[in-house]
Motif scaffolding. Structure first.
Motif, PDB file in Angstrom:
ATOM      1  N   ALA A 175       0.917  -1.085   0.116  1.00 57.36           N
ATOM      2  CA  ALA A 175      -0.139   0.099  -0.077  1.00 57.36           C
ATOM      3  C   ALA A 175       0.917   1.286   0.094  1.00 57.36           C
ATOM      4  CB  ALA A 175      -0.885  -0.032   1.262  1.00 57.36           C
ATOM      5  N   LEU A 176       0.824   2.001  -1.157  1.00 56.62           N
ATOM      6  CA  LEU A 176       1.986   3.043  -1.077  1.00 56.62           C
ATOM      7  C   LEU A 176       1.465   4.416  -0.481  1.00 56.62           C
ATOM      8  CD1 LEU A 176       4.476   4.266  -2.736  1.00 56.62           C
ATOM      9  CD2 LEU A 176       3.000   4.563  -4.713  1.00 56.62           C
ATOM     10  N   ASN A 177       2.044   4.685   0.258  1.00 56.65           N
ATOM     11  CA  ASN A 177       1.546   5.887   0.990  1.00 56.65           C
ATOM     12  C   ASN A 177       2.273   7.250   0.549  1.00 56.65           C
ATOM     13  OD1 ASN A 177      -0.307   4.454   2.544  1.00 56.65           O
ATOM     14  ND2 ASN A 177       1.519   3.927   3.982  1.00 56.65           N
ATOM     15  N   SER A 178       3.761   7.171   0.371  1.00 59.52           N
ATOM     16  CA  SER A 178       4.381   8.342  -0.237  1.00 59.52           C
ATOM     17  C   SER A 178       5.616   7.928  -0.705  1.00 59.52           C
ATOM     18  CB  SER A 178       4.583   9.170   1.238  1.00 59.52           C
ATOM     19  OG  SER A 178       5.471   8.423   2.043  1.00 59.52           O
ATOM     20  N   LEU A 179       6.191   8.934  -1.394  1.00 60.16           N
ATOM     21  CA  LEU A 179       7.401   8.766  -2.107  1.00 60.16           C
ATOM     22  C   LEU A 179       8.506   9.892  -1.515  1.00 60.16           C
ATOM     23  CD1 LEU A 179       5.149   8.409  -4.533  1.00 60.16           C
ATOM     24  CD2 LEU A 179       7.226   7.894  -5.873  1.00 60.16           C
ATOM     25  N   ASP A 180       9.684   9.575  -1.362  1.00 60.52           N
ATOM     26  CA  ASP A 180      10.724  10.713  -1.274  1.00 60.52           C
ATOM     27  C   ASP A 180      12.013  10.257  -2.279  1.00 60.52           C
ATOM     28  OD1 ASP A 180      12.582  12.053  -0.222  1.00 60.52           O
ATOM     29  OD2 ASP A 180      13.234  10.930   1.303  1.00 60.52           O
ATOM     30  N   TYR A 181      11.934  11.358  -3.299  1.00 59.75           N
ATOM     31  CA  TYR A 181      13.022  10.953  -4.443  1.00 59.75           C
ATOM     32  C   TYR A 181      13.126  12.421  -5.020  1.00 59.75           C
ATOM     33  CZ  TYR A 181       9.021  12.546  -7.589  1.00 59.75           C
ATOM     34  OH  TYR A 181       8.032  13.402  -8.123  1.00 59.75           O
ATOM     35  N   ASP A 182      14.239  12.191  -5.689  1.00 60.03           N
ATOM     36  CA  ASP A 182      14.785  13.308  -6.630  1.00 60.03           C
ATOM     37  C   ASP A 182      14.761  12.787  -8.283  1.00 60.03           C
ATOM     38  OD1 ASP A 182      15.588  15.508  -5.125  1.00 60.03           O
ATOM     39  OD2 ASP A 182      17.057  14.376  -4.249  1.00 60.03           O
ATOM     40  N   LEU A 183      14.553  13.507  -9.013  1.00 59.33           N
ATOM     41  CA  LEU A 183      14.342  13.341 -10.526  1.00 59.33           C
ATOM     42  C   LEU A 183      15.398  14.099 -11.249  1.00 59.33           C
ATOM     43  CD1 LEU A 183      12.951  11.878 -13.098  1.00 59.33           C
ATOM     44  CD2 LEU A 183      11.418  13.776 -12.833  1.00 59.33           C
ATOM     45  N   TRP A 184      16.144  13.700 -12.036  1.00 58.78           N
ATOM     46  CA  TRP A 184      17.018  14.293 -13.108  1.00 58.78           C
ATOM     47  C   TRP A 184      16.552  14.037 -14.580  1.00 58.78           C
ATOM     48  CZ3 TRP A 184      18.588  11.879  -8.750  1.00 58.78           C
ATOM     49  CH2 TRP A 184      19.444  12.751  -7.821  1.00 58.78           C
ATOM     50  N   LEU A 185      16.453  15.242 -15.212  1.00 56.67           N
ATOM     51  CA  LEU A 185      15.962  15.277 -16.647  1.00 56.67           C
ATOM     52  C   LEU A 185      17.177  15.778 -17.372  1.00 56.67           C
ATOM     53  CD1 LEU A 185      12.057  16.344 -16.664  1.00 56.67           C
ATOM     54  CD2 LEU A 185      13.121  13.923 -16.823  1.00 56.67           C
ATOM     55  N   SER A 186      17.794  15.116 -18.417  1.00 54.63           N
ATOM     56  CA  SER A 186      18.871  15.500 -19.001  1.00 54.63           C
ATOM     57  C   SER A 186      20.032  16.093 -17.942  1.00 54.63           C
ATOM     58  CB  SER A 186      18.481  16.552 -20.174  1.00 54.63           C
ATOM     59  OG  SER A 186      17.472  15.926 -21.103  1.00 54.63           O
ATOM     60  N   ASP A 187      20.337  15.220 -16.801  1.00 56.52           N
ATOM     61  CA  ASP A 187      21.088  15.896 -16.115  1.00 56.52           C
ATOM     62  C   ASP A 187      20.800  17.051 -15.292  1.00 56.52           C
ATOM     63  OD1 ASP A 187      22.995  13.526 -16.666  1.00 56.52           O
ATOM     64  OD2 ASP A 187      23.690  14.662 -18.374  1.00 56.52           O
ATOM     65  N   VAL A 188      19.789  17.323 -15.450  1.00 58.14           N
ATOM     66  CA  VAL A 188      19.225  18.670 -14.676  1.00 58.14           C
ATOM     67  C   VAL A 188      18.297  18.303 -13.485  1.00 58.14           C
ATOM     68  CG1 VAL A 188      18.002  20.804 -14.499  1.00 58.14           C
ATOM     69  CG2 VAL A 188      19.593  20.080 -16.312  1.00 58.14           C
ATOM     70  N   ASN A 189      18.669  18.407 -12.190  1.00 62.53           N
ATOM     71  CA  ASN A 189      17.884  17.964 -11.143  1.00 62.53           C
ATOM     72  C   ASN A 189      16.636  19.003 -11.227  1.00 62.53           C
ATOM     73  OD1 ASN A 189      16.663  17.233  -8.411  1.00 62.53           O
ATOM     74  ND2 ASN A 189      18.740  16.945  -7.654  1.00 62.53           N
ATOM     75  N   VAL A 190      15.670  18.275 -11.428  1.00 61.46           N
ATOM     76  CA  VAL A 190      14.297  18.924 -11.367  1.00 61.46           C
ATOM     77  C   VAL A 190      13.307  18.801 -10.002  1.00 61.46           C
ATOM     78  CG1 VAL A 190      13.830  19.006 -13.650  1.00 61.46           C
ATOM     79  CG2 VAL A 190      12.973  17.034 -12.390  1.00 61.46           C
ATOM     80  N   GLY A 191      14.189  17.978  -9.005  1.00 62.12           N
ATOM     81  CA  GLY A 191      13.877  17.992  -7.490  1.00 62.12           C
ATOM     82  C   GLY A 191      12.679  16.947  -7.589  1.00 62.12           C
ATOM     83  N   GLY A 192      11.593  16.752  -6.488  1.00 61.80           N
ATOM     84  CA  GLY A 192      10.764  15.878  -6.390  1.00 61.80           C
ATOM     85  C   GLY A 192       9.183  16.362  -6.339  1.00 61.80           C
ATOM     86  N   ALA A 193       8.281  15.494  -6.011  1.00 61.65           N
ATOM     87  CA  ALA A 193       7.002  15.866  -5.721  1.00 61.65           C
ATOM     88  C   ALA A 193       6.252  15.129  -4.778  1.00 61.65           C
ATOM     89  CB  ALA A 193       6.385  15.995  -7.032  1.00 61.65           C
ATOM     90  N   GLU A 194       5.126  15.491  -4.398  1.00 56.78           N
ATOM     91  CA  GLU A 194       4.558  14.526  -3.311  1.00 56.78           C
ATOM     92  C   GLU A 194       3.495  13.619  -4.038  1.00 56.78           C
ATOM     93  OE1 GLU A 194       2.725  16.822  -0.102  1.00 56.78           O
ATOM     94  OE2 GLU A 194       4.684  17.319   0.721  1.00 56.78           O
ATOM     95  N   LEU A 195       3.080  12.404  -3.418  1.00 51.54           N
ATOM     96  CA  LEU A 195       2.022  11.590  -4.099  1.00 51.54           C
ATOM     97  C   LEU A 195       0.941  12.388  -3.499  1.00 51.54           C
ATOM     98  CD1 LEU A 195       1.613   8.928  -5.431  1.00 51.54           C
ATOM     99  CD2 LEU A 195       1.303   7.921  -3.379  1.00 51.54           C
ATOM    100  N   GLU A 196      -0.417  12.327  -4.525  1.00 50.50           N
ATOM    101  CA  GLU A 196      -1.399  13.183  -4.176  1.00 50.50           C
ATOM    102  C   GLU A 196      -2.586  12.211  -3.425  1.00 50.50           C
ATOM    103  OE1 GLU A 196      -3.164  14.841  -7.734  1.00 50.50           O
ATOM    104  OE2 GLU A 196      -2.220  16.577  -7.362  1.00 50.50           O
ATOM    105  N   LYS A 197      -2.291  10.818  -3.759  1.00 50.13           N
ATOM    106  CA  LYS A 197      -3.309  10.093  -3.177  1.00 50.13           C
ATOM    107  C   LYS A 197      -2.569   8.689  -3.141  1.00 50.13           C
ATOM    108  CE  LYS A 197      -5.811   8.807  -7.376  1.00 50.13           C
ATOM    109  NZ  LYS A 197      -6.958   8.702  -8.181  1.00 50.13           N
ATOM    110  N   SER A 198      -2.910   7.834  -2.131  1.00 48.05           N
ATOM    111  CA  SER A 198      -2.425   6.418  -1.912  1.00 48.05           C
ATOM    112  C   SER A 198      -2.652   5.647  -3.262  1.00 48.05           C
ATOM    113  CB  SER A 198      -2.796   6.020  -0.688  1.00 48.05           C
ATOM    114  OG  SER A 198      -4.186   5.627  -0.604  1.00 48.05           O
ATOM    115  N   ALA A 199      -2.032   4.339  -3.206  1.00 50.37           N
ATOM    116  CA  ALA A 199      -2.086   3.502  -4.290  1.00 50.37           C
ATOM    117  C   ALA A 199      -1.863   2.255  -3.801  1.00 50.37           C
ATOM    118  CB  ALA A 199      -1.235   3.962  -5.546  1.00 50.37           C
ATOM    119  N   LYS A 200      -2.475   1.192  -4.381  1.00 43.44           N
ATOM    120  CA  LYS A 200      -2.259  -0.169  -3.836  1.00 43.44           C
ATOM    121  C   LYS A 200      -1.294  -0.882  -5.433  1.00 43.44           C
ATOM    122  CE  LYS A 200      -4.361  -4.702  -2.922  1.00 43.44           C
ATOM    123  NZ  LYS A 200      -5.644  -4.970  -2.624  1.00 43.44           N
ATOM    124  N   LEU A 201      -0.147  -1.398  -4.682  1.00 45.73           N
ATOM    125  CA  LEU A 201       0.757  -1.997  -5.950  1.00 45.73           C
ATOM    126  C   LEU A 201       0.515  -3.618  -5.402  1.00 45.73           C
ATOM    127  CD1 LEU A 201       3.941  -0.068  -5.288  1.00 45.73           C
ATOM    128  CD2 LEU A 201       2.032   0.482  -6.878  1.00 45.73           C
TER     129      LEU A 201
END
Length: 319
Positions: free
Chosen positions: A216-242
Motif C-alpha cells: 500500500a503506497l503512502n508516499s514517495l521521497d525521491y529526486d528526478l534528473w532530466l537530461s542531467d538537470v535536477n528538477v527536484g521531487g513532488a508529493e504523491l496526491e493519493k495512496s495507491a495499491k501495488l
C-alpha cells in the motif's frame, strides 16, 4: 483309570492356589505403592499450600515486527510470565531459536533477563534480529520477494525456591517476508501547462511489485534528473495499491523550469527521448508492518508529451 487321574487333579489345584497367592501379593504391592505415591503427592501439595510456592507459567502473547527493510527485520516476542510465589524469581537465561522448515535462521542466548515480581506477572520482551543477506547466502532456495514460514522456540530458565532451576519451553509459528525492492520506470511526462519559465507536468510512473504480498503506497521521497538537470521531487496526491507480483501505474504532478535545460530543451520540445535518473524511497504498508523500500532508475529514457492547446499531439494515452 481312576488312579491315573489323581495326580493331575492335585497338580492343577496346587498351581492354581500358588498363582492366586502371587496375584494377591502383586495387588497388595501395587496398592501399597499407589498409596505411597498419593501420600507423597498430598504431602507435596500441602507443603506448597503451606509455604505458598508454585511453578511459574509463561505464554507467548504477541509477535510483532517494529522494523523491516531490504536488509534486516527486527522481531519482538512478547512473553507473559506469571509468578505465583511470595518472593521474586530471577529470570536467569533466555535461549531462543528461529528456524524455517527445519533450517536454522538465527539462535542465541540472552543472559540475566530480569526478575519477575512476587505474586505478579510480567511481559518479557525478547528482541530478535534477522539479517537477510545471511539467510540468502546460507539458503540459496530462499528467494527475495517470497514469504517463508518460521518457528520461534524460546526457553525461559528461572530459579524458583523449593523447586530449583526450571525451564519453561515456548513455541510459536508464523510467516515473515524476504522483501524485494520494486522496479520503477518513468513511462512519460505529460505537460499540463508548458512555458519556458514554469512547466506543470504529470509523471507517468510504472511500478512493478516483485513481492508475494501487496504494497500500500503512502508516499514517495525521491529526486528526478532530466537530461542531467535536477528538477527536484513532488508529493504523491493519493495512496495507491501495488498488487503482489503485478504492475501498477501512478501519476505524480511536478513543476520545473525548461529554460534550465539549455540545449537539451530543444530535444524536449521536439518530443525526442529524454534521459532521466530517479532515486529515492517509497513508504508502504504491508501485512507485516510498514516498510521503507528504495527505488532507483539510472540511464532511463522517457518521452515528453504536450496538450493540444500547447502545440502537442495529445491524441492518445496508452496508459
Amino acid at each position: 483309570m481312576s488312579s491315573s487321574e489323581n495326580p493331575e487333579i492335585v497338580e492343577r489345584a496346587f498351581w492354581d492356589k500358588k498363582e492366586e497367592k502371587e496375584d494377591k501379593k502383586d495387588e497388595q504391592k501395587g496398592g501399597f505403592i499407589e498409596k505411597v505415591k498419593d501420600f507423597i503427592q498430598d504431602i507435596g501439595e500441602k507443603i506448597e499450600e503451606t509455604i505458598g510456592f508454585g511453578k511459574p507459567t509463561a505464554d507467548v502473547t504477541e509477535i510483532h515486527i517494529p522494523h523491516i527493510n531490504l536488509k534486516e527485520a527486527e522481531i519482538v516476542v512478547d512473553v507473559l510470565v506469571k509468578n505465583p510465589n511470595p518472593v521474586p524469581i530471577p529470570l536467569i537465561d533466555i535461549n531462543y531459536l528461529i528456524d524455517s522448515d527445519g533450517r536454522k535462521l538465527v539462535s542465541g542466548l540472552i543472559p540475566d533477563a530480569g526478575t519477575i515480581h512476587a505474586h505478579g506477572s510480567e511481559t518479557v520482551k525478547i528482541p530478535l534480529h534477522l539479517v537477510y543477506d545471511d539467510i540468502k547466502n546460507t539458503y540459496h532456495d530462499i528467494q527475495p520477494g517470497s514469504i517463508i514460514p518460521y518457528r520461534i522456540k524460546v526457553d525461559l530458565i528461572v530459579d524458583v525456591p523449593v523447586f530449583g532451576r526450571l525451564t519453561l519451553p515456548l513455541e510459536k509459528t508464523g510467516e515473515i517476508p524476504i522483501p524485494y525492492k520494486p522496479d520503477i520506470d518513468l513511462e512519460k511526462i505529460h505537460f499540463e501547462r508548458f512555458s519556458f519559465e514554469e512547466t506543470v507536468a504529470v509523471l507517468k510512473l510504472k511500478l512493478e511489485n516483485k513481492n508475494d504480498f501487496d504494497l500500500a503506497l503512502n508516499s514517495l521521497d525521491y529526486d528526478l534528473w532530466l537530461s542531467d538537470v535536477n528538477v527536484g521531487g513532488a508529493e504523491l496526491e493519493k495512496s495507491a495499491k501495488l498488487e503482489k507480483n503485478g504492475i501498477s501505474f501512478i501519476d505524480i504532478p511536478i513543476t520545473f523550469r525548461p529554460k534550465d535545460f539549455g540545449s537539451a530543451l530543444w530535444d524536449m520540445i521536439r518530443g525526442r527521448g529524454t534521459g532521466y535518473t530517479m532515486k529515492g524511497n517509497i513508504n508502504v504498508d504491508t501485512p507485516f508492518g510498514a516498510m521503507k523500500l528504495p527505488i532507483s532508475k539510472e540511464g532511463g529514457t522517457t518521452r515528453l508529451k504536450k496538450n493540444k492547446e500547447d502545440g502537442g499531439d495529445d491524441d492518445e494515452d496508452e496508459d
